[in-house]
Design a protein around this motif. Structure first.
Motif, PDB file in Angstrom:
ATOM      1  N   LEU A  97      37.230  36.744  34.031  1.00  8.35           N
ATOM      2  CA  LEU A  97      37.115  38.118  33.569  1.00  8.35           C
ATOM      3  C   LEU A  97      38.495  38.761  33.393  1.00  8.35           C
ATOM      4  CD1 LEU A  97      34.679  39.927  33.137  1.00  8.35           C
ATOM      5  CD2 LEU A  97      34.870  40.667  35.506  1.00  8.35           C
ATOM      6  N   ILE A  98      39.328  38.567  34.383  1.00  9.07           N
ATOM      7  CA  ILE A  98      40.593  39.297  34.412  1.00  9.07           C
ATOM      8  C   ILE A  98      41.610  38.704  33.424  1.00  9.07           C
ATOM      9  CG2 ILE A  98      41.777  38.040  36.263  1.00  9.07           C
ATOM     10  CD1 ILE A  98      42.318  40.866  37.518  1.00  9.07           C
ATOM     11  N   HIS A 105      35.046  39.413  26.920  1.00 12.70           N
ATOM     12  CA  HIS A 105      35.253  40.050  28.213  1.00 12.70           C
ATOM     13  C   HIS A 105      34.112  40.987  28.588  1.00 12.70           C
ATOM     14  CE1 HIS A 105      36.673  43.360  30.777  1.00 12.70           C
ATOM     15  NE2 HIS A 105      37.105  42.354  31.503  1.00 12.70           N
ATOM     16  N   ARG A 109      31.489  40.683  31.691  1.00 14.43           N
ATOM     17  CA  ARG A 109      31.490  41.737  32.701  1.00 14.43           C
ATOM     18  C   ARG A 109      30.088  42.309  32.893  1.00 14.43           C
ATOM     19  NH1 ARG A 109      36.081  45.572  34.782  1.00 14.43           N
ATOM     20  NH2 ARG A 109      34.858  47.315  35.525  1.00 14.43           N
ATOM     21  N   ALA A 263      40.070  38.624  44.472  1.00 14.19           N
ATOM     22  CA  ALA A 263      40.134  40.063  44.230  1.00 14.19           C
ATOM     23  C   ALA A 263      39.465  40.828  45.353  1.00 14.19           C
ATOM     24  CB  ALA A 263      39.477  40.407  42.888  1.00 14.19           C
ATOM     25  N   THR A 267      43.156  42.568  48.448  1.00 12.35           N
ATOM     26  CA  THR A 267      43.511  43.891  47.930  1.00 12.35           C
ATOM     27  C   THR A 267      43.138  44.992  48.915  1.00 12.35           C
ATOM     28  OG1 THR A 267      41.395  43.824  46.809  1.00 12.35           O
ATOM     29  CG2 THR A 267      43.308  43.263  45.499  1.00 12.35           C
ATOM     30  N   THR A 268      41.821  45.089  49.190  1.00 16.06           N
ATOM     31  CA  THR A 268      41.347  46.127  50.099  1.00 16.06           C
ATOM     32  C   THR A 268      42.004  45.995  51.471  1.00 16.06           C
ATOM     33  OG1 THR A 268      39.266  45.824  48.932  1.00 16.06           O
ATOM     34  CG2 THR A 268      39.250  47.328  50.788  1.00 16.06           C
ATOM     35  N   ARG A 315      50.572  41.888  30.357  1.00 22.66           N
ATOM     36  CA  ARG A 315      49.861  41.678  29.097  1.00 22.66           C
ATOM     37  C   ARG A 315      50.842  41.042  28.120  1.00 22.66           C
ATOM     38  NH1 ARG A 315      46.196  43.277  32.155  1.00 22.66           N
ATOM     39  NH2 ARG A 315      44.883  45.091  31.820  1.00 22.66           N
ATOM     40  N   PHE A 366      43.714  51.168  40.531  1.00 21.13           N
ATOM     41  CA  PHE A 366      42.697  50.205  40.079  1.00 21.13           C
ATOM     42  C   PHE A 366      42.851  49.858  38.601  1.00 21.13           C
ATOM     43  CE2 PHE A 366      40.246  52.405  43.568  1.00 21.13           C
ATOM     44  CZ  PHE A 366      40.148  51.307  44.416  1.00 21.13           C
ATOM     45  N   ILE A 368      43.042  50.722  34.520  1.00 18.92           N
ATOM     46  CA  ILE A 368      42.180  51.596  33.718  1.00 18.92           C
ATOM     47  C   ILE A 368      41.769  50.872  32.448  1.00 18.92           C
ATOM     48  CG2 ILE A 368      44.061  52.731  32.428  1.00 18.92           C
ATOM     49  CD1 ILE A 368      42.308  55.376  32.956  1.00 18.92           C
ATOM     50  N   HIS A 371      39.815  46.454  31.743  1.00 19.48           N
ATOM     51  CA  HIS A 371      39.835  45.622  32.954  1.00 19.48           C
ATOM     52  C   HIS A 371      39.786  46.430  34.238  1.00 19.48           C
ATOM     53  CE1 HIS A 371      40.494  41.762  30.928  1.00 19.48           C
ATOM     54  NE2 HIS A 371      41.196  42.471  30.052  1.00 19.48           N
ATOM     55  N   CYS A 373      39.265  47.904  37.627  1.00 23.92           N
ATOM     56  CA  CYS A 373      38.780  47.121  38.776  1.00 23.92           C
ATOM     57  C   CYS A 373      37.269  47.198  38.941  1.00 23.92           C
ATOM     58  CB  CYS A 373      39.452  47.607  40.055  1.00 23.92           C
ATOM     59  SG  CYS A 373      38.830  46.745  41.514  1.00 23.92           S
TER      60      CYS A 373
HETATM   61  C1  HEM Z   1      41.975  48.641  47.114  1.00 22.40           C
HETATM   62  C2  HEM Z   1      41.480  47.527  46.640  1.00 22.40           C
HETATM   63  C3  HEM Z   1      41.637  47.040  45.224  1.00 22.40           C
HETATM   64  C4  HEM Z   1      42.631  47.295  44.310  1.00 22.40           C
HETATM   65  C5  HEM Z   1      43.873  48.143  44.491  1.00 22.40           C
HETATM   66  C6  HEM Z   1      42.279  46.582  43.098  1.00 22.40           C
HETATM   67  C7  HEM Z   1      43.035  46.606  41.944  1.00 22.40           C
HETATM   68  C8  HEM Z   1      42.677  46.002  40.758  1.00 22.40           C
HETATM   69  C9  HEM Z   1      43.452  46.058  39.542  1.00 22.40           C
HETATM   70  C10 HEM Z   1      44.793  46.783  39.393  1.00 22.40           C
HETATM   71  C11 HEM Z   1      42.786  45.365  38.587  1.00 22.40           C
HETATM   72  C12 HEM Z   1      43.224  45.140  37.136  1.00 22.40           C
HETATM   73  C13 HEM Z   1      42.993  46.375  36.317  1.00 22.40           C
HETATM   74  C14 HEM Z   1      43.559  46.324  34.930  1.00 22.40           C
HETATM   75  O1  HEM Z   1      44.071  45.261  34.494  1.00 22.40           O
HETATM   76  O2  HEM Z   1      43.485  47.367  34.257  1.00 22.40           O
HETATM   77  C15 HEM Z   1      41.583  44.859  39.208  1.00 22.40           C
HETATM   78  C16 HEM Z   1      40.644  44.088  38.575  1.00 22.40           C
HETATM   79  C17 HEM Z   1      39.571  43.502  39.220  1.00 22.40           C
HETATM   80  N1  HEM Z   1      39.161  43.722  40.538  1.00 22.40           N
HETATM   81 FE1  HEM Z   1      40.069  44.898  41.880  1.00 22.40          FE
HETATM   82  N2  HEM Z   1      41.103  45.917  43.298  1.00 22.40           N
HETATM   83  C18 HEM Z   1      40.675  46.169  44.580  1.00 22.40           C
HETATM   84  C19 HEM Z   1      39.519  45.704  45.188  1.00 22.40           C
HETATM   85  C20 HEM Z   1      38.608  44.865  44.586  1.00 22.40           C
HETATM   86  C21 HEM Z   1      37.416  44.358  45.214  1.00 22.40           C
HETATM   87  C22 HEM Z   1      36.948  44.702  46.619  1.00 22.40           C
HETATM   88  C23 HEM Z   1      36.807  43.531  44.303  1.00 22.40           C
HETATM   89  C24 HEM Z   1      35.539  42.737  44.403  1.00 22.40           C
HETATM   90  C25 HEM Z   1      34.552  43.012  45.183  1.00 22.40           C
HETATM   91  C26 HEM Z   1      37.622  43.552  43.094  1.00 22.40           C
HETATM   92  C27 HEM Z   1      37.335  42.858  41.947  1.00 22.40           C
HETATM   93  C28 HEM Z   1      38.052  42.941  40.767  1.00 22.40           C
HETATM   94  C29 HEM Z   1      37.709  42.200  39.561  1.00 22.40           C
HETATM   95  C30 HEM Z   1      36.552  41.230  39.390  1.00 22.40           C
HETATM   96  C31 HEM Z   1      38.663  42.560  38.576  1.00 22.40           C
HETATM   97  C32 HEM Z   1      38.737  42.080  37.131  1.00 22.40           C
HETATM   98  C33 HEM Z   1      38.036  43.060  36.243  1.00 22.40           C
HETATM   99  C34 HEM Z   1      38.148  42.753  34.761  1.00 22.40           C
HETATM  100  O3  HEM Z   1      39.089  42.075  34.337  1.00 22.40           O
HETATM  101  O4  HEM Z   1      37.247  43.201  34.019  1.00 22.40           O
HETATM  102  N3  HEM Z   1      38.702  44.370  43.304  1.00 22.40           N
HETATM  103  N4  HEM Z   1      41.530  45.275  40.532  1.00 22.40           N
END
Ligand code: HEM
Ligand code: SF4
Lengths: 424, 65
Positions: A97-98, A105, A109, A263, A267-268, A315, A366, A368, A371, A373
């Motif tokens: 996905l990411i 995508h 999703r 992910a 992160t969390t 990117r 997260f 915007i 993608h 989060c």
């Molecule tokens: C404080 C905790 C977290 C932060 C700061 C964070 C941050 C991010 C960021 C910066 C991205 C990419 C956004 C972008 O490219 O615009 C992302 C994508 C993603 N995150 Fe998180 N994340 C967190 C927690 C989580 C958790 C708990 C999960 C799963 C349960 C998760 C699953 C994902 C997934 C699957 C993507 C890919 C989404 C996509 O590409 O469509 N994240 N996250």
């Protein structure tokens, strides 16, 4: 007061992992925003160059143009020059996905996003609270612990492992393997390498590979088990999912598991431990919060802004363009620095002030857009429940010794955070 | 001016409803619905804010033919 040593622009390279480990990134980004907000970093003999994007509006622009700035050719800053290594690093490109672009995508999703909506998240609150209480039960009588190992890492680990339907006995392995993948550059996790060879690029590569291979081996078994018996967990749902009439391949499924476990885990954890650390360092704000826990949701947004646990996403430009007067060429890599945009003086008044009631607070921790989060709702809930339960149970918890940060340019990680408290 | 929500992108974060409650409503399916045909002048700024804040970039103006 003695003057603080300050960095100069020439000394700053966002490719320097040690700068992150020393905790100097915020100072460096401040200088970049002021003096070179869109700046070419030439890389070195080993890795190609990239653009550092450090202003909020520019990160919005890049994020909101997912066709002009694609994810499928890499989302991290470093791209090896060596062709063979480049192939290896590009292994997951376009497969998760990411690392995928529209239109596929969005289709991928939509297979899972109903499991992450506000309602799905709310339904988990009771259970997340139970997990949190159990964790705190274990440490409460001891009077001190390593907050990262014993608490902050354990809640996200439990939540994502349960969603994926993994047995409790396998959780410690997931903790180990995700550390190896995202902490590959940190000597602490390079346990497959003899001690005197740790800390090198080779050691980092080997560690990352061991983690990735371990994960693929493990999830291949999990897939087989789900194929024999569906279990109603996220992996089972994915096994039965289709895009345009076609099932996901085993490779698709394995990469999906790989992404979710990383992910969900890495992160969390850092938002929870970074949050506690930040509150300890700002006693007045902390007192204000503990006196009125209804401020917690806003405080969590401020923690996310302040900590920005994911430091960057990259990117690749698919056409020539211009950002803030700099010519970005087709094929160039642009790196969006979240900790920097979240302290952008043009967006956040007094960005260096930690203010638990900051409003508005439209941070980009997260990301915007395309993608954004997927797990943001779960991360926020985990943070809220954790601080509610923690301050109810151990209200005087304090840092007790130096924190150890992760050596990484990608995750603003905390490996160890010693704390003490009145036993309860 | 008319505004639209892309149902493929919306994931029910509700930022739009907080920014412009008179225009957007989050319904039971956790998707945001546009309540008006034409956005009144006094709501335009709030809709602009919603467009900017939507984490999924799901909201846009309908291009006039
Ligand atoms: C404080 C905790 C977290 C932060 C700061 C964070 C941050 C991010 C960021 C910066 C991205 C990419 C956004 C972008 O490219 O615009 C992302 C994508 C993603 N995150 Fe998180 N994340 C967190 C927690 C989580 C958790 C708990 C999960 C799963 C349960 C998760 C699953 C994902 C997934 C699957 C993507 C890919 C989404 C996509 O590409 O469509 N994240 N996250
Ligand atoms: S802010 Fe965006 S994603 Fe959230 S409900 Fe509104 S349109 Fe949907």
């Amino acid at each position: 007061m003695t003057a603080q040593p300050t960095l100069s622009l020439d000394e700053i390279s966002t490719g320097d992992e040690l700068m992150f480990e020393r905790g100097e990134k915020n100072e460096a980004f401040k200088i970049l925003r002021r003096e070179a907000p869109v700046r070419w970093n030439p890389g070195n003999e080993e890795v190609k160059g990239w653009w550092d994007i450090t202003k909020y509006e520019d990160v919005l622009y890049v994020s909101r143009n997912p066709e002009r700035f694609i994810s499928s050719e890499g989302i991290v800053m470093f791209e090896p020059r060596d062709p063979e290594m480049r192939l290896q690093a590009a292994n997951g490109n376009g497969k998760m996905l990411i690392t995928m672009d529209p239109p596929r995508h969005v289709m991928l999703r939509r297979l899972v996003n109903k499991g992450f909506t506000p309602r799905a998240v709310r339904a988990m609150e009771g259970h997340i609270r139970e997990i949190t209480r159990d964790l705190l039960d274990d440490i409460a009588p001891k009077g001190k612990c390593d907050f990262v190992i014993d608490v902050a890492s354990q809640l996200p680990l439990a939540v994502i492992c349960e969603m994926m339907g993994l047995e409790k006995q396998d959780w410690p392995l997931m903790f180990q393997l995700t550390n190896k993948v995202l902490g590959a550059g940190d000597p602490e996790y390079q346990t497959d390498v003899p001690e005197d060879q740790r800390g090198t690029n080779d050691a980092a590569r080997l560690t990352g590979n061991m983690g990735t291979m371990g994960m693929f081996g493990f999830f291949a078994q999990q897939l087989e088990a789900r194929k024999a018996h569906r279990r109603g967990d996220l992996i089972s749902i994915l096994v039965d999912s289709e895009i345009e009439g076609e099932k996901l391949t085993d490779e698709d499924l394995l990469w999906f598991c790989f992404l979710l476990i990383l992910a969900g885990n890495e992160t969390t954890r850092n938002a929870i431990s970074g949050g506690l650390m930040t509150l300890c360092e700002h006693p007045a704000e902390r007192a204000r919060l503990q006196a009125d826990m209804s401020l917690l949701p806003a405080a969590i947004e401020e923690i996310l802004r302040w900590v920005s646990p994911v430091t960057h996403m990259a990117r690749i430009a698919t056409e020539d363009s211009e950002i803030r007067g700099q010519k970005i060429a087709k094929g160039d890599r642009v790196v969006m620095w979240y900790p920097s945009v979240n302290r952008d003086e043009d967006i956040f008044p007094e960005p260096e002030r930690f203010d638990i009631t900051r409003s508005p607070n439209d941070h980009l921790a997260f990301g915007i857009g395309e993608h954004f989060c997927l797990g943001a709702g779960f991360a926020r809930l985990e943070l809220r429940v954790m601080f509610e339960e923690l301050f109810a149970r151990l209200p005087d918890i304090q840092m007790d010794g130096p924190v150890e940060r992760l050596r990484s340019t990608f995750i603003g990680g905390i490996k160890h955070l010693p704390v003490r408290y009145t036993p309860a | 001016m008319k505004v639209q929500v892309n149902r493929d992108m919306c994931e029910g974060h509700g930022k739009c409803q907080s920014a412009a409650p008179e225009i957007f409503e989050l319904r039971d399916d956790e998707i945001s619905y546009v309540l008006v045909d034409e956005v009144p002048a006094e709501s335009v700024a709030r809709v602009e804010a919603a467009i900017r804040l939507c984490p999924r970039q799901a909201i846009s103006w309908v291009k006039e033919k």
